[in-house]
Design a protein around this motif. Sequence first.
Motif, PDB file in Angstrom:
ATOM      1  N   GLU A  35       3.483   0.583  -9.202  1.00 50.21           N
ATOM      2  CA  GLU A  35       4.582   1.429  -9.671  1.00 50.21           C
ATOM      3  C   GLU A  35       4.162   2.187 -10.926  1.00 50.21           C
ATOM      4  OE1 GLU A  35       7.369   1.831  -8.032  1.00 50.21           O
ATOM      5  OE2 GLU A  35       6.740   0.387  -6.513  1.00 50.21           O
ATOM      6  N   ASN A  36       4.828   3.303 -11.198  1.00 52.07           N
ATOM      7  CA  ASN A  36       4.479   4.147 -12.346  1.00 52.07           C
ATOM      8  C   ASN A  36       4.549   3.413 -13.679  1.00 52.07           C
ATOM      9  OD1 ASN A  36       3.784   6.398 -10.956  1.00 52.07           O
ATOM     10  ND2 ASN A  36       5.667   7.523 -11.327  1.00 52.07           N
ATOM     11  N   ASP A  37       5.495   2.478 -13.801  1.00 52.02           N
ATOM     12  CA  ASP A  37       5.646   1.775 -15.076  1.00 52.02           C
ATOM     13  C   ASP A  37       4.630   0.657 -15.262  1.00 52.02           C
ATOM     14  OD1 ASP A  37       6.598   0.048 -13.185  1.00 52.02           O
ATOM     15  OD2 ASP A  37       8.589  -0.210 -14.073  1.00 52.02           O
ATOM     16  N   GLU A  38       3.691   0.535 -14.327  1.00 52.86           N
ATOM     17  CA  GLU A  38       2.644  -0.491 -14.426  1.00 52.86           C
ATOM     18  C   GLU A  38       1.255   0.138 -14.512  1.00 52.86           C
ATOM     19  OE1 GLU A  38       3.490  -2.528 -10.770  1.00 52.86           O
ATOM     20  OE2 GLU A  38       4.667  -4.063 -11.784  1.00 52.86           O
ATOM     21  N   LEU A  39       1.187   1.412 -14.917  1.00 53.57           N
ATOM     22  CA  LEU A  39      -0.069   2.141 -14.882  1.00 53.57           C
ATOM     23  C   LEU A  39      -0.778   2.262 -16.220  1.00 53.57           C
ATOM     24  CD1 LEU A  39       0.713   5.094 -12.429  1.00 53.57           C
ATOM     25  CD2 LEU A  39      -0.923   3.251 -12.080  1.00 53.57           C
ATOM     26  N   SER A  40      -0.136   1.919 -17.305  1.00 55.12           N
ATOM     27  CA  SER A  40      -0.782   2.084 -18.603  1.00 55.12           C
ATOM     28  C   SER A  40      -2.009   1.186 -18.685  1.00 55.12           C
ATOM     29  CB  SER A  40       0.185   1.746 -19.734  1.00 55.12           C
ATOM     30  OG  SER A  40       0.387   0.354 -19.810  1.00 55.12           O
ATOM     31  N   SER A  41      -3.023   1.644 -19.398  1.00 59.08           N
ATOM     32  CA  SER A  41      -4.269   0.879 -19.502  1.00 59.08           C
ATOM     33  C   SER A  41      -4.024  -0.489 -20.118  1.00 59.08           C
ATOM     34  CB  SER A  41      -5.295   1.655 -20.326  1.00 59.08           C
ATOM     35  OG  SER A  41      -4.800   1.921 -21.625  1.00 59.08           O
ATOM     36  N   LYS A  42      -3.085  -0.549 -21.060  1.00 60.45           N
ATOM     37  CA  LYS A  42      -2.781  -1.823 -21.711  1.00 60.45           C
ATOM     38  C   LYS A  42      -2.166  -2.803 -20.725  1.00 60.45           C
ATOM     39  CE  LYS A  42      -1.799  -1.518 -25.933  1.00 60.45           C
ATOM     40  NZ  LYS A  42      -1.189  -1.222 -27.257  1.00 60.45           N
ATOM     41  N   ASP A  43      -1.212  -2.317 -19.914  1.00 57.88           N
ATOM     42  CA  ASP A  43      -0.554  -3.189 -18.937  1.00 57.88           C
ATOM     43  C   ASP A  43      -1.516  -3.658 -17.857  1.00 57.88           C
ATOM     44  OD1 ASP A  43       1.868  -3.023 -20.218  1.00 57.88           O
ATOM     45  OD2 ASP A  43       2.642  -1.401 -18.964  1.00 57.88           O
ATOM     46  N   VAL A  44      -2.343  -2.736 -17.366  1.00 58.66           N
ATOM     47  CA  VAL A  44      -3.277  -3.085 -16.294  1.00 58.66           C
ATOM     48  C   VAL A  44      -4.338  -4.068 -16.787  1.00 58.66           C
ATOM     49  CG1 VAL A  44      -5.007  -2.198 -14.674  1.00 58.66           C
ATOM     50  CG2 VAL A  44      -2.910  -0.899 -15.095  1.00 58.66           C
ATOM     51  N   SER A  45      -4.876  -3.817 -17.964  1.00 55.64           N
ATOM     52  CA  SER A  45      -5.912  -4.711 -18.503  1.00 55.64           C
ATOM     53  C   SER A  45      -5.356  -6.108 -18.741  1.00 55.64           C
ATOM     54  CB  SER A  45      -6.487  -4.139 -19.805  1.00 55.64           C
ATOM     55  OG  SER A  45      -5.487  -4.045 -20.800  1.00 55.64           O
ATOM     56  N   LYS A  46      -4.105  -6.176 -19.180  1.00 54.03           N
ATOM     57  CA  LYS A  46      -3.466  -7.477 -19.427  1.00 54.03           C
ATOM     58  C   LYS A  46      -3.192  -8.203 -18.114  1.00 54.03           C
ATOM     59  CE  LYS A  46       0.464  -9.518 -21.878  1.00 54.03           C
ATOM     60  NZ  LYS A  46       1.681  -9.234 -22.683  1.00 54.03           N
ATOM     61  N   LYS A  47      -2.758  -7.465 -17.135  1.00 59.05           N
ATOM     62  CA  LYS A  47      -2.413  -8.062 -15.837  1.00 59.05           C
ATOM     63  C   LYS A  47      -3.646  -8.563 -15.099  1.00 59.05           C
ATOM     64  CE  LYS A  47       0.453  -7.072 -11.771  1.00 59.05           C
ATOM     65  NZ  LYS A  47       1.551  -7.951 -12.138  1.00 59.05           N
ATOM     66  N   LEU A  48      -4.755  -7.818 -15.219  1.00 57.59           N
ATOM     67  CA  LEU A  48      -5.972  -8.166 -14.482  1.00 57.59           C
ATOM     68  C   LEU A  48      -6.984  -8.950 -15.315  1.00 57.59           C
ATOM     69  CD1 LEU A  48      -6.646  -4.845 -12.504  1.00 57.59           C
ATOM     70  CD2 LEU A  48      -5.393  -6.865 -11.759  1.00 57.59           C
ATOM     71  N   PHE A  49      -6.664  -9.131 -16.611  1.00 56.01           N
ATOM     72  CA  PHE A  49      -7.586  -9.824 -17.528  1.00 56.01           C
ATOM     73  C   PHE A  49      -8.940  -9.117 -17.595  1.00 56.01           C
ATOM     74  CE2 PHE A  49      -4.706 -13.062 -15.804  1.00 56.01           C
ATOM     75  CZ  PHE A  49      -4.138 -13.552 -16.984  1.00 56.01           C
ATOM     76  N   VAL A  50      -8.874  -7.791 -17.703  1.00 55.23           N
ATOM     77  CA  VAL A  50     -10.090  -6.984 -17.878  1.00 55.23           C
ATOM     78  C   VAL A  50      -9.907  -6.120 -19.120  1.00 55.23           C
ATOM     79  CG1 VAL A  50     -10.575  -6.915 -15.402  1.00 55.23           C
ATOM     80  CG2 VAL A  50      -9.231  -5.077 -16.449  1.00 55.23           C
ATOM     81  N   SER A  51     -11.001  -5.612 -19.640  1.00 56.52           N
ATOM     82  CA  SER A  51     -10.912  -4.761 -20.827  1.00 56.52           C
ATOM     83  C   SER A  51     -10.509  -3.341 -20.450  1.00 56.52           C
ATOM     84  CB  SER A  51     -12.260  -4.732 -21.546  1.00 56.52           C
ATOM     85  OG  SER A  51     -13.225  -4.066 -20.750  1.00 56.52           O
ATOM     86  N   GLU A  52      -9.971  -2.609 -21.424  1.00 54.15           N
ATOM     87  CA  GLU A  52      -9.628  -1.213 -21.182  1.00 54.15           C
ATOM     88  C   GLU A  52     -10.893  -0.393 -20.939  1.00 54.15           C
ATOM     89  OE1 GLU A  52      -6.568   0.605 -23.622  1.00 54.15           O
ATOM     90  OE2 GLU A  52      -5.933  -1.383 -24.313  1.00 54.15           O
ATOM     91  N   ALA A  53     -12.010  -0.850 -21.505  1.00 54.20           N
ATOM     92  CA  ALA A  53     -13.293  -0.180 -21.275  1.00 54.20           C
ATOM     93  C   ALA A  53     -13.699  -0.285 -19.797  1.00 54.20           C
ATOM     94  CB  ALA A  53     -14.369  -0.780 -22.159  1.00 54.20           C
ATOM     95  N   SER A  54     -13.351  -1.428 -19.162  1.00 60.77           N
ATOM     96  CA  SER A  54     -13.654  -1.607 -17.733  1.00 60.77           C
ATOM     97  C   SER A  54     -12.857  -0.628 -16.887  1.00 60.77           C
ATOM     98  CB  SER A  54     -13.337  -3.038 -17.298  1.00 60.77           C
ATOM     99  OG  SER A  54     -14.185  -3.967 -17.941  1.00 60.77           O
ATOM    100  N   LEU A  55     -11.615  -0.379 -17.317  1.00 61.19           N
ATOM    101  CA  LEU A  55     -10.783   0.591 -16.599  1.00 61.19           C
ATOM    102  C   LEU A  55     -11.375   1.986 -16.714  1.00 61.19           C
ATOM    103  CD1 LEU A  55      -7.183  -0.566 -17.608  1.00 61.19           C
ATOM    104  CD2 LEU A  55      -8.395  -1.006 -15.473  1.00 61.19           C
TER     105      LEU A  55
END
Length: 273
Positions: A35-55
Amino acid sequence: MLSYNKSIIPIIESSYEDLTNVEKMIADYFLNGVENDELSSKDVSKKLFVSEASLSRFAKKLGFSGYREFQFAYKQKLPSSKELDFLTKQVLNSYQKTLEKTYSLINNDQMIRVAMMLDEYERVYVYGIASSAVVAREFKLRFMRLGLDVDYLAEAHSIRMNVSRVNEKSLVIGISVSGRTWEVVEGLREAKKKGAKTIMMSAAKIYEYRSYYDELVLIGGLKNLAISDKISPQIPALIVVDILYAHYLHYNKATKEEKLKLTLEYINYEIEE
């Protein structure tokens, strides 16, 4: 009218095998729908336990300048009524309906049976008039590459004359969207009298002619298809031919692929890796 979405999903899928394990995990997340409200780099990195650099690295692997551009492109997968006009959508909708009808009508056991039948007879003849002649010709060109002894006849006189070549060792396939193209129907009737195996490919069940063919292969016809009201009338039949080709290639696959390779070598055609 169906909605058609412009999506970067195919881009993710086409790049999938080149991704690292971490990047594949990120890809899976987006492939499963976000969903659109789950697309921020901060939210995705937290949800997947990956760094924003990985994104960011993931986005660049797909050809984007960074995650922000990827995020914007991903959002565009949502339907937009402004992207396509009515006429374009109407044509695409007709294709979609044709595929849906084909999916509903196709008989998988029949496709396998007919594919095996092609190798059981010494000669295959394909009859088609007008737009169906295009399908008949394509049938010949495609299956001939796999070593099938096949010929197509596309006008009334040649179909009538062909009866002298037909016998119990022949397989005759007629193509008629309406099921009523008399030259094709008559050709199957006469072939049947000579002891040939006969098949009709049609969008209609015409019971008065049912005794003229051993198999009826239904294609996904639409209203006014025969007069090219929206899409080319041969499209539904070509879809079925492609399905049949896939089964025929799979049957005795090693032999068929060797024949295809030999054919392509003779015409100096190089298969793209």
